[in-house]
Scaffold this motif. Structure first.
Motif, PDB file in Angstrom:
ATOM      1  N   ARG A   1       0.844  -1.316   0.079  1.00  0.00           N
ATOM      2  CA  ARG A   1       0.042   0.013  -0.157  1.00  0.00           C
ATOM      3  C   ARG A   1       0.866   1.292  -0.036  1.00  0.00           C
ATOM      4  O   ARG A   1       0.534   2.168  -0.783  1.00  0.00           O
ATOM      5  CB  ARG A   1      -1.068   0.051   1.102  1.00  0.00           C
ATOM      6  CG  ARG A   1      -0.220  -0.107   2.650  1.00  0.00           C
ATOM      7  CD  ARG A   1      -1.249  -0.318   3.865  1.00  0.00           C
ATOM      8  NE  ARG A   1      -0.495  -0.641   4.919  1.00  0.00           N
ATOM      9  CZ  ARG A   1      -0.135  -1.870   5.280  1.00  0.00           C
ATOM     10  NH1 ARG A   1      -0.365  -2.799   4.558  1.00  0.00           N
ATOM     11  NH2 ARG A   1       0.314  -1.809   6.486  1.00  0.00           N
TER      12      ARG A   1
ATOM     13  N   GLU B   1       2.449   1.792  -3.626  1.00  0.00           N
ATOM     14  CA  GLU B   1       1.642   2.189  -4.460  1.00  0.00           C
ATOM     15  C   GLU B   1       1.494   3.607  -4.175  1.00  0.00           C
ATOM     16  O   GLU B   1       1.336   4.327  -5.464  1.00  0.00           O
ATOM     17  CB  GLU B   1       0.060   1.743  -4.343  1.00  0.00           C
ATOM     18  CG  GLU B   1       0.165   0.103  -4.916  1.00  0.00           C
ATOM     19  CD  GLU B   1      -0.973  -0.691  -4.536  1.00  0.00           C
ATOM     20  OE1 GLU B   1      -2.069  -0.084  -3.930  1.00  0.00           O
ATOM     21  OE2 GLU B   1      -1.269  -1.775  -5.085  1.00  0.00           O
ATOM     22  N   ARG B   2       1.103   4.366  -3.178  1.00  0.00           N
ATOM     23  CA  ARG B   2       1.261   5.757  -2.846  1.00  0.00           C
ATOM     24  C   ARG B   2       2.696   6.169  -3.388  1.00  0.00           C
ATOM     25  O   ARG B   2       2.687   7.270  -4.280  1.00  0.00           O
ATOM     26  CB  ARG B   2       1.148   5.899  -1.567  1.00  0.00           C
ATOM     27  CG  ARG B   2      -0.506   5.596  -1.222  1.00  0.00           C
ATOM     28  CD  ARG B   2      -0.676   6.409   0.172  1.00  0.00           C
ATOM     29  NE  ARG B   2       0.160   6.016   1.236  1.00  0.00           N
ATOM     30  CZ  ARG B   2      -0.161   4.848   2.190  1.00  0.00           C
ATOM     31  NH1 ARG B   2      -0.989   4.222   1.827  1.00  0.00           N
ATOM     32  NH2 ARG B   2       0.620   4.423   3.073  1.00  0.00           N
ATOM     33  N   TYR B   3       3.707   5.532  -3.012  1.00  0.00           N
ATOM     34  CA  TYR B   3       5.028   6.106  -3.467  1.00  0.00           C
ATOM     35  C   TYR B   3       5.350   6.248  -4.985  1.00  0.00           C
ATOM     36  O   TYR B   3       6.045   7.027  -5.311  1.00  0.00           O
ATOM     37  CB  TYR B   3       6.156   5.377  -2.710  1.00  0.00           C
ATOM     38  CG  TYR B   3       7.682   6.036  -2.831  1.00  0.00           C
ATOM     39  CD1 TYR B   3       8.240   7.142  -2.381  1.00  0.00           C
ATOM     40  CD2 TYR B   3       8.217   4.903  -3.787  1.00  0.00           C
ATOM     41  CE1 TYR B   3       9.384   7.418  -2.594  1.00  0.00           C
ATOM     42  CE2 TYR B   3       9.721   5.448  -3.987  1.00  0.00           C
ATOM     43  CZ  TYR B   3      10.249   6.597  -3.100  1.00  0.00           C
ATOM     44  OH  TYR B   3      11.588   6.989  -3.606  1.00  0.00           O
ATOM     45  N   SER B   4       4.767   5.049  -5.444  1.00  0.00           N
ATOM     46  CA  SER B   4       5.091   5.201  -6.877  1.00  0.00           C
ATOM     47  C   SER B   4       4.352   5.840  -7.895  1.00  0.00           C
ATOM     48  O   SER B   4       4.417   5.666  -9.032  1.00  0.00           O
ATOM     49  CB  SER B   4       5.463   3.931  -7.346  1.00  0.00           C
ATOM     50  OG  SER B   4       4.257   2.776  -7.194  1.00  0.00           O
ATOM     51  N   ARG B   5       3.005   6.367  -7.257  1.00  0.00           N
ATOM     52  CA  ARG B   5       2.148   6.974  -8.041  1.00  0.00           C
ATOM     53  C   ARG B   5       2.696   8.141  -8.871  1.00  0.00           C
ATOM     54  O   ARG B   5       3.486   8.986  -8.400  1.00  0.00           O
ATOM     55  CB  ARG B   5       1.013   7.443  -6.984  1.00  0.00           C
ATOM     56  CG  ARG B   5      -0.269   7.995  -7.738  1.00  0.00           C
ATOM     57  CD  ARG B   5      -1.438   8.187  -6.853  1.00  0.00           C
ATOM     58  NE  ARG B   5      -1.619   7.066  -5.925  1.00  0.00           N
ATOM     59  CZ  ARG B   5      -2.011   7.085  -4.716  1.00  0.00           C
ATOM     60  NH1 ARG B   5      -2.202   8.286  -4.286  1.00  0.00           N
ATOM     61  NH2 ARG B   5      -2.542   5.963  -4.106  1.00  0.00           N
ATOM     62  N   ASP B   6       2.268   8.279  -9.940  1.00  0.00           N
ATOM     63  CA  ASP B   6       2.907   9.187 -11.173  1.00  0.00           C
ATOM     64  C   ASP B   6       4.230   9.249 -11.369  1.00  0.00           C
ATOM     65  O   ASP B   6       4.997   9.972 -11.868  1.00  0.00           O
ATOM     66  CB  ASP B   6       2.420  10.551 -10.728  1.00  0.00           C
ATOM     67  CG  ASP B   6       0.824  10.863 -10.408  1.00  0.00           C
ATOM     68  OD1 ASP B   6       0.192  10.247 -11.137  1.00  0.00           O
ATOM     69  OD2 ASP B   6       0.405  11.516  -9.595  1.00  0.00           O
ATOM     70  N   ARG B   7       4.857   8.059 -10.918  1.00  0.00           N
ATOM     71  CA  ARG B   7       6.403   7.704 -11.313  1.00  0.00           C
ATOM     72  C   ARG B   7       6.762   6.530 -11.999  1.00  0.00           C
ATOM     73  O   ARG B   7       6.066   5.367 -11.593  1.00  0.00           O
ATOM     74  CB  ARG B   7       7.300   7.812 -10.165  1.00  0.00           C
ATOM     75  CG  ARG B   7       7.045   9.009  -9.184  1.00  0.00           C
ATOM     76  CD  ARG B   7       8.133   8.897  -7.977  1.00  0.00           C
ATOM     77  NE  ARG B   7       7.745   9.783  -6.753  1.00  0.00           N
ATOM     78  CZ  ARG B   7       8.619  10.098  -5.718  1.00  0.00           C
ATOM     79  NH1 ARG B   7       9.710   9.233  -5.585  1.00  0.00           N
ATOM     80  NH2 ARG B   7       8.332  10.710  -4.655  1.00  0.00           N
TER      81      ARG B   7
END
Length: 226
Positions: free
Chosen positions: A198, A201-207
């Motif tokens: 979880r 998923e937040r850390y890699s969002r838009d990367r």
């Protein structure tokens, strides 16, 4: 406390654990929110040493709920309601899982637990004990690999989280995003960095290729412990 609320609390106490939707279904007649119900229920349970606890599983990112004892002694051990030898085996499993004794990063398998079962029980008794632990939600067995079940998470994860915070060598078991205790998620393919699914998923969002927060590389993260 109303008779309806008391009946609902008693119903929850008979369940090893509940998912979020299951809890919401049970409390629906009270016409209250889940958070309000938990807060009000814990005011009722606290004087008798109980708590309606919530936790999120690293394995499936699902939230689970259950009424547990409040542990004042972080090293205390409870009986789990099963024979002593199986309790011993369960704590050996927890030691492997949490204390980093499974240093080869290999999954904890049913066979591995049967190998370390107490000498005074047979393999069949140990296997039956693991099946009982699974039925009660203390462990889960997936493709012969053993992991902590929802009831185990509810009862023991807070204790292990506290031990992790107090340990000087605890970073190896912490998510490098939220710094909470880690059981499963993703691992950097170059270094020892581990991240909850979880959180990743937040850390890699838009990367497209998010850098590792520990070593800075852009090598892919791989599933770990899932």
């Amino acid at each position: 406390m109303s008779n309806l609320r008391q009946t609902i609390i008693q119903t929850i106490m008979t369940k090893p654990y509940l998912t979020g939707p299951q809890l919401e279904q049970i409390i629906a007649p009270l016409n209250t929110t889940k958070d309000q119900f938990i807060s009000q229920t814990n005011k009722t349970l606290d004087p008798i040493g109980l708590i309606l606890r919530a936790c999120t599983s690293d394995y499936d990112d699902q939230e689970y709920f259950g009424i547990c004892q409040i542990y004042e002694d972080p090293n205390g051990k409870e009986g789990l309601g099963i024979r002593a030898e199986i309790v011993q085996l369960y704590y050996k499993f927890l030691e492997l899982l949490i204390n980093g004794q499974n240093n080869d990063d290999a999954p904890i398998t049913v066979g591995k637990l049967l190998d370390i079962a107490p000498d005074n029980i047979t393999q069949s008794v140990a296997q039956d004990g693991l099946n009982q632990l699974k039925s009660l939600g203390y462990i889960d067995i997936v493709n012969d690999n053993v992991r902590m079940g929802p009831r185990g998470l509810l009862e023991f994860l807070p204790k292990f989280s506290q031990k992790s915070l107090e340990s000087e060598e605890s970073n190896s078991r912490k998510c490098q995003i939220c710094f909470d205790i880690f059981l499963a998620g993703f691992k950097c393919s170059r270094c020892s960095c581990i991240i909850h699914k979880r959180c990743f998923e937040r850390y890699s969002r838009d990367r497209e290729n998010p850098p590792c927060p520990q070593c800075g590389c852009t090598e892919p993260f791989i599933p770990y412990g899932i």
